[in-house]
Design a protein around this motif. Structure first.
Motif, mmCIF file in Angstrom:
data_model
loop_
_atom_site.group_PDB
_atom_site.id
_atom_site.type_symbol
_atom_site.label_atom_id
_atom_site.label_comp_id
_atom_site.label_asym_id
_atom_site.label_seq_id
_atom_site.Cartn_x
_atom_site.Cartn_y
_atom_site.Cartn_z
ATOM 1 N N LYS A 149 4.556 25.534 53.401
ATOM 2 C CA LYS A 149 5.022 24.124 53.299
ATOM 3 C C LYS A 149 6.166 24.201 52.243
ATOM 4 N N GLU A 150 7.172 23.388 52.556
ATOM 5 C CA GLU A 150 8.381 23.142 51.688
ATOM 6 C C GLU A 150 8.781 24.371 51.269
ATOM 7 N N VAL A 151 9.714 25.110 52.395
ATOM 8 C CA VAL A 151 10.491 26.057 52.146
ATOM 9 C C VAL A 151 11.997 25.657 52.214
ATOM 10 N N LYS A 152 12.808 25.970 51.016
ATOM 11 C CA LYS A 152 14.068 25.373 50.984
ATOM 12 C C LYS A 152 14.997 26.803 51.510
ATOM 13 N N ILE A 153 15.878 26.497 52.382
ATOM 14 C CA ILE A 153 16.754 27.518 53.106
ATOM 15 C C ILE A 153 18.358 27.358 52.621
ATOM 16 N N PRO A 154 18.868 27.900 51.888
ATOM 17 C CA PRO A 154 20.342 27.529 51.545
ATOM 18 C C PRO A 154 20.920 28.016 52.998
ATOM 19 N N PRO A 155 22.333 27.435 52.979
ATOM 20 C CA PRO A 155 23.265 28.004 53.967
ATOM 21 C C PRO A 155 23.721 29.403 53.959
ATOM 22 N N HIS A 156 23.711 29.998 55.012
ATOM 23 C CA HIS A 156 24.421 31.285 54.975
ATOM 24 C C HIS A 156 23.610 32.268 53.947
ATOM 25 N N SER A 157 22.297 32.433 54.180
ATOM 26 C CA SER A 157 21.394 33.065 53.374
ATOM 27 C C SER A 157 20.359 33.639 54.192
ATOM 28 N N SER A 158 19.745 34.722 53.415
ATOM 29 C CA SER A 158 18.575 35.482 54.041
ATOM 30 C C SER A 158 17.421 35.146 53.062
ATOM 31 N N ILE A 159 16.447 34.480 53.217
ATOM 32 C CA ILE A 159 15.316 34.236 52.538
ATOM 33 C C ILE A 159 13.969 35.335 52.832
#
Length: 211
Positions: free
Chosen positions: A193-203
């Motif tokens: 749940k609720e995973v924040k993915i910023p632009p141009h990133s690798s999580i």
């Protein structure tokens, strides 16, 4: 005296002139035209992006209309049916960018829409390691990811393969806040749940396994 003959009076018929045809009435066009200005997060116009119209707001619905690829000014022009409600956004054919906004268009009688501006954000990726309930790696298997928008439901799918140790990467992905559902080829389903993915990133989500 000479008697004059009574000759019948000759009747002259009025001449009928041919009718001049009036201008042809054009039936109204079934299409409405829209202009989309496509920019990146800094406001720079983006080339080789196309406006698309879909019947659902998600990012993977099959378009019912596509605009031209944008040039140096970042403009794509699109025509959509006047009698349909659609969602308009921009699309990067090589998936380096994803749209950060869209426009909901109701059926209309107008010939032109107001100009639209779509901001594109660079794509991102997610890495993780998949383990089964016995903490053993899910090795060399196909895995699928579905990203769910918190309000609008299924948003973007992505497929990948695990390596021997269960590691995998999903790419390219749109930036934003999503609920994630991962499904393996043997039927195991995991939700995050609720995973924040910023632009141009690798999580990196680390180890993911059944609870």
């Amino acid at each position: 005296p000479v008697q004059e003959e009574n000759k019948p009076v000759e009747t002259i018929k009025p001449q009928t002139l041919p009718e001049t045809p009036g201008p042809e009435k054009k039936s109204p066009s079934p299409w409405v035209t829209g202009k989309i200005f496509i920019i990146d997060s800094t406001g720079k116009p983006l080339e080789n992006m196309a406006g698309v119209a879909t019947e659902k707001p998600n990012a993977f619905d099959e378009p019912i209309a596509r605009g031209n690829l944008s040039g140096p000014e970042g403009i794509s022009t699109i025509q959509i049916p006047k009698n349909k409600a659609v969602f308009i956004r921009a699309w990067d054919p090589i998936l380096h960018y994803f749209p950060n906004n869209y426009f909901e268009i109701a059926p209309t009688d107008a010939d032109y829409l107001e100009d639209m501006q779509v901001v594109m954000l660079e794509a991102s990726s997610i890495e993780l390691r998949l383990l089964d309930k016995d903490s053993q790696p899910i090795s060399n298997k196909s895995v699928g990811l579905m990203m769910f928008h918190p309000k609008l439901g299924p948003w973007w799918p992505c497929d990948s393969l695990t390596d021997e140790a269960g590691n995998t990467q999903f790419t390219p992905l749109p930036a934003g806040m999503y609920n994630l559902r991962i499904k393996t080829e043997n039927g195991m389903i995991l939700e995050i749940k609720e995973v924040k993915i910023p632009p141009h990133s690798s999580i990196n989500l680390g180890i993911v396994k059944p609870s």
